[in-house]
Structure formats: structure tokens, C-alpha cells
Design an enzyme around this catalytic site. Structure first.
Site, PDB file in Angstrom:
ATOM      1  N   GLU A 211      -5.460  -4.925  10.527  1.00 52.20           N
ATOM      2  CA  GLU A 211      -4.451  -3.906  10.773  1.00 52.20           C
ATOM      3  C   GLU A 211      -4.783  -3.137  12.051  1.00 52.20           C
ATOM      4  O   GLU A 211      -5.637  -2.234  12.020  1.00 52.20           O
ATOM      5  CB  GLU A 211      -4.395  -2.917   9.598  1.00 52.20           C
ATOM      6  CG  GLU A 211      -4.059  -3.553   8.270  1.00 52.20           C
ATOM      7  CD  GLU A 211      -3.471  -2.525   7.297  1.00 52.20           C
ATOM      8  OE1 GLU A 211      -2.358  -2.753   6.823  1.00 52.20           O
ATOM      9  OE2 GLU A 211      -4.126  -1.501   7.049  1.00 52.20           O
TER      10      GLU A 211
ATOM     11  N   ASN B  59       0.870  -1.182   0.000  1.00 50.66           N
ATOM     12  CA  ASN B  59       0.000   0.000   0.000  1.00 50.66           C
ATOM     13  C   ASN B  59       0.905   1.229   0.000  1.00 50.66           C
ATOM     14  O   ASN B  59       1.490   1.559   1.024  1.00 50.66           O
ATOM     15  CB  ASN B  59      -0.882  -0.050   1.263  1.00 50.66           C
ATOM     16  CG  ASN B  59      -1.689   1.218   1.462  1.00 50.66           C
ATOM     17  OD1 ASN B  59      -1.797   2.050   0.556  1.00 50.66           O
ATOM     18  ND2 ASN B  59      -2.268   1.358   2.649  1.00 50.66           N
ATOM     19  N   TRP B  60       0.997   1.870  -1.145  1.00 55.13           N
ATOM     20  CA  TRP B  60       1.902   3.023  -1.259  1.00 55.13           C
ATOM     21  C   TRP B  60       1.325   4.292  -0.640  1.00 55.13           C
ATOM     22  O   TRP B  60       2.017   5.292  -0.541  1.00 55.13           O
ATOM     23  CB  TRP B  60       2.262   3.263  -2.739  1.00 55.13           C
ATOM     24  CG  TRP B  60       3.366   2.380  -3.239  1.00 55.13           C
ATOM     25  CD1 TRP B  60       3.823   1.221  -2.666  1.00 55.13           C
ATOM     26  CD2 TRP B  60       4.184   2.582  -4.411  1.00 55.13           C
ATOM     27  NE1 TRP B  60       4.855   0.692  -3.400  1.00 55.13           N
ATOM     28  CE2 TRP B  60       5.094   1.511  -4.480  1.00 55.13           C
ATOM     29  CE3 TRP B  60       4.210   3.552  -5.409  1.00 55.13           C
ATOM     30  CZ2 TRP B  60       6.042   1.392  -5.501  1.00 55.13           C
ATOM     31  CZ3 TRP B  60       5.140   3.436  -6.434  1.00 55.13           C
ATOM     32  CH2 TRP B  60       6.056   2.360  -6.477  1.00 55.13           C
ATOM     33  N   LYS B  61       0.036   4.254  -0.284  1.00 55.38           N
ATOM     34  CA  LYS B  61      -0.616   5.446   0.291  1.00 55.38           C
ATOM     35  C   LYS B  61      -0.388   6.655  -0.633  1.00 55.38           C
ATOM     36  O   LYS B  61      -0.359   6.483  -1.839  1.00 55.38           O
ATOM     37  CB  LYS B  61      -0.125   5.684   1.719  1.00 55.38           C
ATOM     38  CG  LYS B  61      -0.195   4.404   2.561  1.00 55.38           C
ATOM     39  CD  LYS B  61       0.007   4.609   4.031  1.00 55.38           C
ATOM     40  CE  LYS B  61      -0.141   3.275   4.751  1.00 55.38           C
ATOM     41  NZ  LYS B  61      -0.113   3.387   6.190  1.00 55.38           N
TER      42      LYS B  61
ATOM     43  N   GLY C 170       2.368   2.260  10.720  1.00 58.23           N
ATOM     44  CA  GLY C 170       3.354   3.328  10.579  1.00 58.23           C
ATOM     45  C   GLY C 170       4.054   3.713  11.864  1.00 58.23           C
ATOM     46  O   GLY C 170       4.717   4.752  11.923  1.00 58.23           O
TER      47      GLY C 170
ATOM     48  N   GLU D 200      -6.910   4.756   7.690  1.00 57.72           N
ATOM     49  CA  GLU D 200      -6.697   6.175   7.363  1.00 57.72           C
ATOM     50  C   GLU D 200      -7.910   6.753   6.641  1.00 57.72           C
ATOM     51  O   GLU D 200      -8.232   7.931   6.787  1.00 57.72           O
ATOM     52  CB  GLU D 200      -5.409   6.331   6.533  1.00 57.72           C
ATOM     53  CG  GLU D 200      -4.173   6.147   7.415  1.00 57.72           C
ATOM     54  CD  GLU D 200      -2.965   5.564   6.728  1.00 57.72           C
ATOM     55  OE1 GLU D 200      -2.888   5.583   5.490  1.00 57.72           O
ATOM     56  OE2 GLU D 200      -2.075   5.073   7.456  1.00 57.72           O
TER      57      GLU D 200
ATOM     58  N   SER E 237       3.292  -2.126  10.361  1.00 60.44           N
ATOM     59  CA  SER E 237       4.726  -2.183  10.667  1.00 60.44           C
ATOM     60  C   SER E 237       5.369  -3.531  10.322  1.00 60.44           C
ATOM     61  O   SER E 237       6.268  -3.998  11.030  1.00 60.44           O
ATOM     62  CB  SER E 237       4.988  -1.810  12.126  1.00 60.44           C
ATOM     63  OG  SER E 237       4.610  -0.461  12.367  1.00 60.44           O
TER      64      SER E 237
ATOM     65  N   GLY F 190       2.819  -1.118   4.248  1.00 59.12           N
ATOM     66  CA  GLY F 190       2.853   0.287   3.863  1.00 59.12           C
ATOM     67  C   GLY F 190       4.272   0.718   3.531  1.00 59.12           C
ATOM     68  O   GLY F 190       4.798   0.454   2.452  1.00 59.12           O
ATOM     69  N   GLY F 191       4.914   1.371   4.486  1.00 57.80           N
ATOM     70  CA  GLY F 191       6.232   1.970   4.272  1.00 57.80           C
ATOM     71  C   GLY F 191       7.251   1.034   3.633  1.00 57.80           C
ATOM     72  O   GLY F 191       8.013   1.444   2.741  1.00 57.80           O
TER      73      GLY F 191
HETATM   74  P1  PGA Z   1       2.846   0.309   7.580  1.00 60.56           P
HETATM   75  O1  PGA Z   1       1.376   0.519   6.984  1.00 60.56           O
HETATM   76  O2  PGA Z   1       3.388  -0.982   7.022  1.00 60.56           O
HETATM   77  O3  PGA Z   1       3.629   1.501   7.099  1.00 60.56           O
HETATM   78  O4  PGA Z   1       2.715   0.247   9.067  1.00 60.56           O
HETATM   79  C1  PGA Z   1       0.509  -0.571   6.791  1.00 60.56           C
HETATM   80  C2  PGA Z   1      -0.792  -0.097   6.197  1.00 60.56           C
HETATM   81  O5  PGA Z   1      -1.260   0.990   6.564  1.00 60.56           O
HETATM   82  O6  PGA Z   1      -1.383  -0.787   5.330  1.00 60.56           O
END
Ligand code: PGA
Length: 244
Positions: free
Chosen positions: A165, A11-13, A171, A97, A204, A225-226
Site C-alpha cells: 500500500e 479495511n473499515w478503519k 484514501g 496509519e 484507492s 478501505g473506503g
Molecule cells: P483506501 O484505503 O482504499 O481508502 O485508499 C486502503 C487502505 O488503507 O487499506
């Protein structure tokens, strides 16, 4: 690992410009015959170009949200049909989010999922408790009610993936204990409308903790995510999933 399909989803957001499509190309080169699904969900601006860049490879591309309607007067929104037309195979729905920043409810997530399924997309429906809910001992009640209300009628293993999640783990570099993840995933598996639906853990996930998370019985992959932004780092997580 259960019998469900394994999936590593990124997920690149709100990150990524056209030059970053190179990371998707790299992943396609690194994993020619992966033994798990590999999915990247870039911002909507990059879906079509990324899908073109990895076409013919095993890397799939998805969106991060869609509208519940097919078309119409909804400025700034994108329909599931538009995502599919751009080359998307999946769409993330109900990410925390979006639930927080855009007031999405489980009912609106379910309505979007109906539209996504009608457009032929696989939905990755996100659920998870806040830290206050966990501290109050409400985790299982919260995630089970989100599951029940977010997955529409007709949700099955062919069109639905669930991502657990914990909001406080996204994050932050903090993760639940392996026992806590297992407890939630076991409860979700028992409550799924179709036991073969893939259950992802998200929050994370990094190369350093992926293997131990993927060793949990009812974890079928991750929503990352990250650590999904760079092919090298996401590749290490994909390798851990292949080996699990
Ligand atoms: P993260 O995000 O890996 O940066 O914690 C996960 C997500 O929001 O899907």
C-alpha cells in the site's frame, strides 16, 4: 494473477456501527460460492457481532491490529487470542496509519505477527513507501526492507498475506501506474519467504480500477478501505477479482 490464493479484503478503519453489519450480511448473500476469499475487517467493537452475523457464509471477519502479548496490563489493547475468540480469522498488521499514528515499526509488526500466528490468525502485513521515498527513487529498497523486517520467522502462505500500500495512494484517489504496481509486486514475489504468499495491492482501489489492477501478474487481490464500506461497491471489486 499468480498461483497464490485470491483475496478481497476490506479495511473499515474507524468506521461502522452495529447497523452497518447489514453490509456484511448483504455481501454473504451476494457471494454464496465466491471463487476468491472475502474478508471484512471492521473496528474491534464489531468483530464478534459481524462474525456471528456471517457465520456459515463464505465471508470472513478480521481485526485491524493486535497486541504482541496474549494478556496483561495493556489498557486499550486487544490480543490476537481475543480476536480469534471473537470469531476473527485474520488481522491486519502494520497499516501505514498505525505506523504513523502509533509509531509502529517493522520490528513491532513482526512481534505482533508472531502472536497472531500463535493464536491461529492469518496476518495481513502492510508495507509501502511514502511519496518522498518514491520521488527519491527508494521505493523498492523501502518495501523490501519493510518486508524482510515485518514478516516473522515461520511466515508462510498459510499464515501470511502481504499488502503493498503506497502511503500516498491511501484514501487519496491517486494510484501508481499499472507498471509501477507490477514492478513492486514482481520484486516482492521474488523476495517472499514463501512464493505462494498472496500479494494484495491497496490504495484507492475502486470498482472502476479494480479489473486493470487485478490483471497484473503478481497481484492476487486487494486491501480496500473506503470502497469496502458498502456491499454494492465492495461487491463490484470482488466480482472483478473473481473474473481476473
Ligand atoms: P483506501 O484505503 O482504499 O481508502 O485508499 C486502503 C487502505 O488503507 O487499506
Amino acid at each position: 494473477m499468480s498461483e497464490a490464493c485470491k483475496l478481497a479484503a476490506g479495511n473499515w478503519k474507524m468506521n461502522g456501527l452495529r447497523a452497518d453489519i447489514e453490509e456484511a450480511r448483504r455481501l454473504a448473500t451476494l457471494f454464496k460460492e465466491p471463487s476468491c476469499g472475502i474478508l471484512l475487517c471492521p473496528p474491534a467493537t464489531l468483530v464478534a457481532a459481524m462474525a456471528d452475523a456471517v457465520s456459515g457464509s463464505r465471508v470472513m471477519v478480521g481485526g485491524q491490529d493486535c497486541h504482541a502479548h496474549v494478556s496483561g496490563a495493556h489498557t486499550g489493547d486487544i490480543s490476537a487470542q481475543m480476536l480469534a475468540d471473537s470469531g476473527a480469522r485474520h488481522v491486519i498488521l502494520g497499516h501505514s496509519e498505525r505506523r504513523t499514528d502509533h509509531g509502529e515499526t517493522s520490528a513491532s509488526v513482526a512481534a505482533k505477527a508472531v502472536a497472531a500466528h500463535a493464536a491461529g490468525l492469518v496476518t495481513i502485513i502492510c508495507i509501502g513507501e511514502t511519496e518522498a521515498q518514491r520521488d527519491a527513487g527508494d521505493t523498492l529498497a523501502v518495501v523490501l526492507s519493510q518486508l524482510q523486517a515485518s514478516v516473522p520467522e515461520g511466515g508462510n502462505a498459510a499464515n501470511t498475506v502481504i499488502a503493498y500500500e503506497p502511503v500516498w495512494a491511501i484514501g487519496t484517489g491517486r494510484t501508481p501506474t499499472l507498471e509501477q504496481i507490477a514492478e513492486v509486486h514482481d520484486a516482492l514475489r521474488a523476495a517472499l519467504p514463501d512464493a505462494a504468499i498472496s500479494l494484495l495491492y491497496g490504495g484507492s482501489v475502486k470498482p472502476g480500477n479494480a479489473a486493470e489492477i487485478f490483471a497484473i501478474g503478481n497481484v492476487d487481490g486487494a486491501l480496500v478501505g473506503g470502497a469496502s464500506l458498502k456491499a454494492a461497491e465492495f461487491g463490484a471489486i470482488i466480482s472483478a477479482l473473481e473474473e481476473a
